[in-house]
Enzyme design. Structure first.
Site, PDB file in Angstrom:
ATOM      1  N   ARG A  56       0.802  -1.219   0.000  1.00 38.48           N
ATOM      2  CA  ARG A  56       0.000   0.000   0.000  1.00 38.48           C
ATOM      3  C   ARG A  56       0.835   1.269   0.000  1.00 38.48           C
ATOM      4  NH1 ARG A  56      -2.556  -3.796   2.032  1.00 38.48           N
ATOM      5  NH2 ARG A  56      -0.656  -4.089   3.215  1.00 38.48           N
ATOM      6  N   THR A  57       1.808   1.326   0.882  1.00 38.26           N
ATOM      7  CA  THR A  57       2.528   2.589   1.050  1.00 38.26           C
ATOM      8  C   THR A  57       3.253   2.945  -0.239  1.00 38.26           C
ATOM      9  OG1 THR A  57       2.770   2.092   3.387  1.00 38.26           O
ATOM     10  CG2 THR A  57       4.204   3.805   2.505  1.00 38.26           C
ATOM     11  N   LYS A  84      25.444  -5.591  -4.044  1.00 35.74           N
ATOM     12  CA  LYS A  84      26.892  -5.647  -4.286  1.00 35.74           C
ATOM     13  C   LYS A  84      27.655  -4.977  -3.151  1.00 35.74           C
ATOM     14  CE  LYS A  84      26.199  -4.849  -9.243  1.00 35.74           C
ATOM     15  NZ  LYS A  84      26.510  -3.825 -10.249  1.00 35.74           N
ATOM     16  N   ARG A 105      11.607   3.848   2.896  1.00 36.61           N
ATOM     17  CA  ARG A 105      11.268   2.887   3.960  1.00 36.61           C
ATOM     18  C   ARG A 105      12.490   2.021   4.231  1.00 36.61           C
ATOM     19  NH1 ARG A 105       6.047  -0.932   4.422  1.00 36.61           N
ATOM     20  NH2 ARG A 105       5.222   1.081   5.050  1.00 36.61           N
ATOM     21  N   HIS A 133       5.937   6.362  11.021  1.00 33.76           N
ATOM     22  CA  HIS A 133       5.381   6.159   9.684  1.00 33.76           C
ATOM     23  C   HIS A 133       4.387   7.314   9.495  1.00 33.76           C
ATOM     24  CE1 HIS A 133       3.856   4.345   6.161  1.00 33.76           C
ATOM     25  NE2 HIS A 133       3.423   3.198   6.621  1.00 33.76           N
TER      26      HIS A 133
HETATM   27  C1  NCD Z   1       2.140  -0.757   8.314  1.00 32.62           C
HETATM   28  C2  NCD Z   1       3.651  -0.576   8.363  1.00 32.62           C
HETATM   29  O1  NCD Z   1       4.356  -0.862   7.389  1.00 32.62           O
HETATM   30  O2  NCD Z   1       4.082  -0.115   9.407  1.00 32.62           O
HETATM   31  N1  NCD Z   1       1.678  -1.041   7.022  1.00 32.62           N
HETATM   32  C3  NCD Z   1       1.373   0.002   6.191  1.00 32.62           C
HETATM   33  O3  NCD Z   1       2.224   0.798   5.859  1.00 32.62           O
HETATM   34  N2  NCD Z   1       0.092   0.132   5.808  1.00 32.62           N
HETATM   35  C4  NCD Z   1       1.615  -1.709   9.318  1.00 32.62           C
HETATM   36  C5  NCD Z   1       2.142  -3.115   9.338  1.00 32.62           C
HETATM   37  O4  NCD Z   1       3.000  -3.503   8.571  1.00 32.62           O
HETATM   38  O5  NCD Z   1       1.635  -3.867  10.192  1.00 32.62           O
END
Ligand code: NCD
Length: 306
Positions: A56-57, A84, A105, A133
């Protein structure tokens, strides 16, 4: 130290109330403009750098960028020179030259902040370890506003891995800031860090209750997350922590009619099929808020560069 003269989005805790309200208003405008098909197009390149899995993100940041007329370049640790042995610093400094905004991320807490030191382009933290996040927290608040019409005065039950989930601590902070009362329940050993509770109480005078039992009977919103297995030392330890952690259909039977059940997704065994099928479950609508909210974030951050 982040570089002066650019706006990064690293931690939800850096945001004041006015700034959060600005994002929420702007996201609402974006949602309207999306529906009417009248988005003002912009120029620029967004780089998405994911050193940890994401559905999703990543896709909603990419979709938000395309909707704004921006181009996207994508880095994934798997197919890159990281394999590498290239360092994080070199990777960030390189990609900084190829894009106008970096969305990052990474499994380590503090990595987005570090990237913001290396890069001249603004950095958006799309999740750093168990830490933060911020775009998820903004979209969670937006989803609650959209579905319940307000945050102030709501009773919100946060359930799940309150220790390792990077979505929970900032959400509690945001809810407290906007005047909701919060009830916390987690599997044993995965409680919300004490100092986070104290801080929210002291800063916002928030009502925060810790309970051993999941109880939806008084909740307007139940926000559930999975146990964050990848943050545990071993699978055995994670399995131990997860034992018996599930949202039982009986919990929903006790819930008020309009209670909404949210989840940042991915969901696992904690949401059994009967619960998923319930009219309370609104996490897909919540996930749909990701695009307008991330459009609002990218727009604001791009504008800050002018
Ligand atoms: C969350 C995350 O990555 O922190 N997911 C997301 O971004 N929607 C929650 C999770 O992974 O449980």
């Amino acid at each position: 130290m982040q570089k002066v003269g650019k706006m990064d989005l690293i931690s939800f805790m850096d945001l004041g109330k006015e700034e959060i309200e600005h994002y929420l208003d702007s996201a609402q405008k974006m949602e309207g403009q999306l529906k009417e098909g009248r988005i003002e197009k912009r120029e620029g390149i967004v780089a998405t750098l994911f050193f940890e899995p994401s559905t999703r993100t990543k896709l909603s940041f990419q979709s938000a960028s395309y909707r704004l007329g921006l181009d996207v370049i994508d880095f994934s640790a798997e197919g890159s020179s990281i394999k590498k042995g290239e360092s994080f610093e070199d990777t960030i400094r390189m990609i900084d030259n190829y894009a106008d905004v970096l969305v990052i991320r990474h499994p380590e807490a503090g990595s987005a902040e570090l990237a913001a030191e290396y890069a001249d382009s603004p950095v958006i933290n799309a999740g750093d370890g168990a830490n933060q996040h911020p775009s998820q927290t903004l979209l969670d608040l937006y989803a609650i506003m959209k579905m319940k019409g307000r945050i102030e005065g709501l009773k919100v039950h946060l359930v799940g891995d309150l220790k390792y989930a990077r979505v929970m601590r900032p959400l509690m902070h945001g809810l407290a800031m906007f005047g909701a009362s919060v009830k916390l329940a987690s599997p044993k050993g995965l409680e919300m860090p004490r100092e986070a509770i104290e801080e929210a109480r002291e800063k916002f005078g928030a009502e925060i209750e810790e309970t051993g039992e999941i109880d939806f009977s008084t909740a307007d919103v139940a926000y559930v997350c999975r146990v964050q297995e990848e943050r545990f030392k071993s699978k055995k330890e994670a399995d131990e922590a997860k034992k018996g952690y599930t949202i039982k259909p009986e919990y929903l039977e006790a819930a008020k009619e309009g209670m909404i059940l949210l989840h940042p997704l991915p969901k696992r065994d904690e949401i059994p099929p009967e619960v998923a099928a319930s009219q309370h479950s609104k996490y897909l609508e919540q996930a749909a808020c990701a695009v307008p909210v991330r459009m609002a974030i990218i727009k604001r951050i791009l504008e800050s560069r002018k």
